[in-house]
Design a protein around this motif. Structure first.
Motif, PDB file in Angstrom:
ATOM      1  N   VAL A  77       1.033  -1.345   0.311  1.00 50.78           N
ATOM      2  CA  VAL A  77      -0.287  -0.171   0.166  1.00 50.78           C
ATOM      3  C   VAL A  77       0.802   0.752  -0.110  1.00 50.78           C
ATOM      4  CG1 VAL A  77      -2.145  -0.737   1.608  1.00 50.78           C
ATOM      5  CG2 VAL A  77       0.294   0.018   2.349  1.00 50.78           C
ATOM      6  N   ALA A  78      -0.089   2.219  -1.125  1.00 54.62           N
ATOM      7  CA  ALA A  78       1.270   3.087  -0.249  1.00 54.62           C
ATOM      8  C   ALA A  78       0.105   4.427   0.054  1.00 54.62           C
ATOM      9  CB  ALA A  78       1.509   3.723  -1.850  1.00 54.62           C
ATOM     10  N   LEU A  79       0.333   5.519   1.094  1.00 59.75           N
ATOM     11  CA  LEU A  79      -0.652   6.563   1.281  1.00 59.75           C
ATOM     12  C   LEU A  79       0.364   7.894   1.431  1.00 59.75           C
ATOM     13  CD1 LEU A  79      -1.471   3.706   3.864  1.00 59.75           C
ATOM     14  CD2 LEU A  79      -2.921   4.525   2.754  1.00 59.75           C
ATOM     15  N   ASP A  80      -0.506   8.597   1.970  1.00 57.88           N
ATOM     16  CA  ASP A  80      -0.101   9.874   1.899  1.00 57.88           C
ATOM     17  C   ASP A  80       0.306   9.878   3.554  1.00 57.88           C
ATOM     18  OD1 ASP A  80      -1.980  10.622   3.449  1.00 57.88           O
ATOM     19  OD2 ASP A  80      -2.988  11.464   1.735  1.00 57.88           O
ATOM     20  N   SER A  81       1.352  11.351   3.753  1.00 52.98           N
ATOM     21  CA  SER A  81       1.608  11.733   5.614  1.00 52.98           C
ATOM     22  C   SER A  81       0.261  11.513   6.481  1.00 52.98           C
ATOM     23  CB  SER A  81       2.304  13.050   5.769  1.00 52.98           C
ATOM     24  OG  SER A  81       1.468  13.881   5.325  1.00 52.98           O
ATOM     25  N   GLY A  82      -0.907  11.772   6.050  1.00 53.72           N
ATOM     26  CA  GLY A  82      -1.886  11.717   6.774  1.00 53.72           C
ATOM     27  C   GLY A  82      -2.020  10.482   7.963  1.00 53.72           C
ATOM     28  N   TYR A  83      -1.497   9.136   7.203  1.00 53.99           N
ATOM     29  CA  TYR A  83      -1.748   7.995   6.986  1.00 53.99           C
ATOM     30  C   TYR A  83      -0.466   7.533   7.961  1.00 53.99           C
ATOM     31  CZ  TYR A  83      -5.410   8.084   4.314  1.00 53.99           C
ATOM     32  OH  TYR A  83      -7.075   8.000   3.997  1.00 53.99           O
ATOM     33  N   LEU A  84       0.883   8.388   8.388  1.00 54.82           N
ATOM     34  CA  LEU A  84       1.782   7.551   9.097  1.00 54.82           C
ATOM     35  C   LEU A  84       1.317   7.572  11.057  1.00 54.82           C
ATOM     36  CD1 LEU A  84       4.693   7.330   9.083  1.00 54.82           C
ATOM     37  CD2 LEU A  84       5.528   9.435   8.824  1.00 54.82           C
ATOM     38  N   THR A  85       0.964   6.841  11.434  1.00 54.21           N
ATOM     39  CA  THR A  85       0.684   6.410  12.363  1.00 54.21           C
ATOM     40  C   THR A  85       0.585   5.485  12.999  1.00 54.21           C
ATOM     41  OG1 THR A  85      -2.258   5.407  12.464  1.00 54.21           O
ATOM     42  CG2 THR A  85      -1.518   8.260  12.205  1.00 54.21           C
ATOM     43  N   THR A  86       0.931   5.657  14.125  1.00 53.26           N
ATOM     44  CA  THR A  86       1.499   3.592  14.436  1.00 53.26           C
ATOM     45  C   THR A  86       0.762   2.752  14.875  1.00 53.26           C
ATOM     46  OG1 THR A  86       1.059   4.794  17.263  1.00 53.26           O
ATOM     47  CG2 THR A  86       3.428   4.966  16.452  1.00 53.26           C
ATOM     48  N   PRO A  87      -0.587   2.480  14.712  1.00 49.90           N
ATOM     49  CA  PRO A  87      -1.492   1.934  14.745  1.00 49.90           C
ATOM     50  C   PRO A  87      -1.733   1.697  13.434  1.00 49.90           C
ATOM     51  CG  PRO A  87      -3.131   3.983  16.313  1.00 49.90           C
ATOM     52  CD  PRO A  87      -1.404   4.331  15.134  1.00 49.90           C
ATOM     53  N   ILE A  88      -1.565   2.260  12.474  1.00 56.91           N
ATOM     54  CA  ILE A  88      -1.789   1.943  10.940  1.00 56.91           C
ATOM     55  C   ILE A  88       0.046   1.231  10.749  1.00 56.91           C
ATOM     56  CG2 ILE A  88      -1.280   2.695   8.914  1.00 56.91           C
ATOM     57  CD1 ILE A  88      -3.889   5.085   9.161  1.00 56.91           C
ATOM     58  N   CYS A  89       0.493   1.908  11.526  1.00 56.53           N
ATOM     59  CA  CYS A  89       2.181   1.081  11.038  1.00 56.53           C
ATOM     60  C   CYS A  89       2.128   0.037  11.201  1.00 56.53           C
ATOM     61  CB  CYS A  89       2.918   1.801  11.377  1.00 56.53           C
ATOM     62  SG  CYS A  89       3.122   3.449  10.187  1.00 56.53           S
ATOM     63  N   LYS A  90       1.932  -0.015  12.754  1.00 60.57           N
ATOM     64  CA  LYS A  90       1.628  -1.540  13.798  1.00 60.57           C
ATOM     65  C   LYS A  90       1.047  -2.691  13.106  1.00 60.57           C
ATOM     66  CE  LYS A  90       2.624  -4.825  16.581  1.00 60.57           C
ATOM     67  NZ  LYS A  90       3.364  -5.169  16.495  1.00 60.57           N
ATOM     68  N   GLY A  91      -0.774  -2.122  12.360  1.00 58.74           N
ATOM     69  CA  GLY A  91      -1.294  -3.289  11.775  1.00 58.74           C
ATOM     70  C   GLY A  91      -0.538  -3.722  10.344  1.00 58.74           C
ATOM     71  N   ARG A  92       0.290  -2.764   9.110  1.00 61.64           N
ATOM     72  CA  ARG A  92       0.260  -3.137   8.495  1.00 61.64           C
ATOM     73  C   ARG A  92       1.468  -4.191   8.438  1.00 61.64           C
ATOM     74  NH1 ARG A  92       5.186  -3.448   6.464  1.00 61.64           N
ATOM     75  NH2 ARG A  92       5.606  -2.196   8.835  1.00 61.64           N
ATOM     76  N   GLU A  93       2.283  -3.663   9.754  1.00 58.94           N
ATOM     77  CA  GLU A  93       2.868  -5.130  10.577  1.00 58.94           C
ATOM     78  C   GLU A  93       2.744  -6.511  10.739  1.00 58.94           C
ATOM     79  OE1 GLU A  93       7.281  -5.072  12.718  1.00 58.94           O
ATOM     80  OE2 GLU A  93       5.185  -4.599  13.705  1.00 58.94           O
ATOM     81  N   GLU A  94       1.160  -6.791  11.648  1.00 64.63           N
ATOM     82  CA  GLU A  94       0.514  -7.423  12.125  1.00 64.63           C
ATOM     83  C   GLU A  94      -0.007  -8.357  10.244  1.00 64.63           C
ATOM     84  OE1 GLU A  94      -0.969  -6.426  16.210  1.00 64.63           O
ATOM     85  OE2 GLU A  94      -1.995  -6.111  14.118  1.00 64.63           O
ATOM     86  N   ARG A  95      -0.552  -7.402   9.372  1.00 62.20           N
ATOM     87  CA  ARG A  95      -0.760  -8.266   8.447  1.00 62.20           C
ATOM     88  C   ARG A  95      -0.121  -8.661   6.940  1.00 62.20           C
ATOM     89  NH1 ARG A  95      -3.884  -4.297  10.504  1.00 62.20           N
ATOM     90  NH2 ARG A  95      -6.179  -4.216  10.876  1.00 62.20           N
ATOM     91  N   LYS A  96       1.387  -8.060   7.608  1.00 66.60           N
ATOM     92  CA  LYS A  96       2.010  -8.745   6.363  1.00 66.60           C
ATOM     93  C   LYS A  96       2.446  -7.847   5.217  1.00 66.60           C
ATOM     94  CE  LYS A  96       3.619 -12.888   8.511  1.00 66.60           C
ATOM     95  NZ  LYS A  96       2.282 -13.089   9.476  1.00 66.60           N
ATOM     96  N   ILE A  97       2.039  -6.450   5.371  1.00 66.08           N
ATOM     97  CA  ILE A  97       1.563  -5.444   4.426  1.00 66.08           C
ATOM     98  C   ILE A  97       3.017  -4.600   3.902  1.00 66.08           C
ATOM     99  CG2 ILE A  97       0.248  -4.012   2.405  1.00 66.08           C
ATOM    100  CD1 ILE A  97      -2.122  -5.578   3.830  1.00 66.08           C
TER     101      ILE A  97
END
Length: 255
Positions: A77-97
């Motif tokens: 996924v490619a997102l803009d800076s508004g999505y640079l939060t720790t929950p999203i970064c952690k969620g991405r990692e958990e989903r192996k994306i």
């Protein structure tokens, strides 16, 4: 005593939300959170919220909905800076994306060292200041931030104290979220060759999708009031956009 936060409410459209962002129009708005695929630029998800809902709030739930409903095997996924939060970064990692998120520039207090001047040593779980003094772990707050504090006695004699902290007790505090490692991995992704190539695609996909909606489909303004009506307008707009994309793709295949 904590004072209640003032929330502005529209007198003509109670569902809308008051939005204030630097460099953007200020007022009552709705936000269209949409997702597009990188291959054909088809819109795969549309979700409308009030203008005062942060972009990152509905993201993970909408991502999971697409994966469950359509069986998408999301790889990156490619997102803009508004999505640079720790929950999203952690969620991405958990989903192996594989995630690429634009860098967000924070403006530190003028005259003080920015946080990046303080080096984190993971092996010892301490921060080190520009003068090589240690900030040791003290506590973790209820929001998941670890607090690292300096020794006030050492700081009192520091020649650059005025560039470090203005606290009365001469103690410097640096915080680090418990999921900060996930955010740092996203930063590394952004700097990689594949990450740079993926992020450039945003201009050709999601940014173009929004631009076309505004320029050719009257999507700059809501035609009717209420969240349900705004959602209907967004859905109908994306249906038309997708029909055009599909028609163009089929035409190319036929030639």
């Amino acid at each position: 005593m904590n004072e209640d936060k003032e929330v502005k409410v529209s007198t003509t459209d109670l569902d809308s939300g008051y939005m204030y962002r630097e460099g953007k129009p200020e007022g009552f708005f709705y936000l269209d959170h949409r997702t597009v695929d990188v291959k054909y630029n088809l819109i795969t998800d549309v979700f409308v919220t009030a203008g005062n809902v942060h972009d990152s709030v509905p993201y993970l739930s909408r991502l999971d909905r697409q994966r469950k409903r359509f069986g998408f095997a999301v790889e990156a996924v490619a997102l803009d800076s508004g999505y640079l939060t720790t929950p999203i970064c952690k969620g991405r990692e958990e989903r192996k994306i594989f995630g690429v998120i634009a860098h967000r520039r924070f403006h530190p207090t003028q005259g003080l060292y920015p946080k990046w001047k303080f080096t984190y040593e993971a092996e010892r779980n301490v921060y080190r200041c520009p003068e090589q003094q240690e900030l040791v772990y003290r506590t973790t707050d209820r929001h998941g931030y670890r607090h690292y504090a300096s020794d006030p006695k050492q700081c009192a004699a520091c020649p650059v104290l005025e560039k470090c902290t203005r606290s009365r007790n001469k103690k410097k505090i640096v915080t680090r979220h418990i999921w900060e490692d996930s955010k740092e991995q996203v930063r590394l992704n952004r700097l990689s060759k594949s990450g740079k190539r993926l992020y450039r695609k945003r201009k050709e996909t999601i940014e173009r999708s929004f631009a076309d909606a505004k320029q050719f489909h009257g999507f700059r303004y809501c035609r009717l009031r209420g969240l349900r009506n705004a959602t209907e307008q967004a859905l109908m707009t994306t249906v038309v956009q997708n029909m055009k994309k599909i028609a163009l793709h089929l035409e190319r295949r036929a030639t």
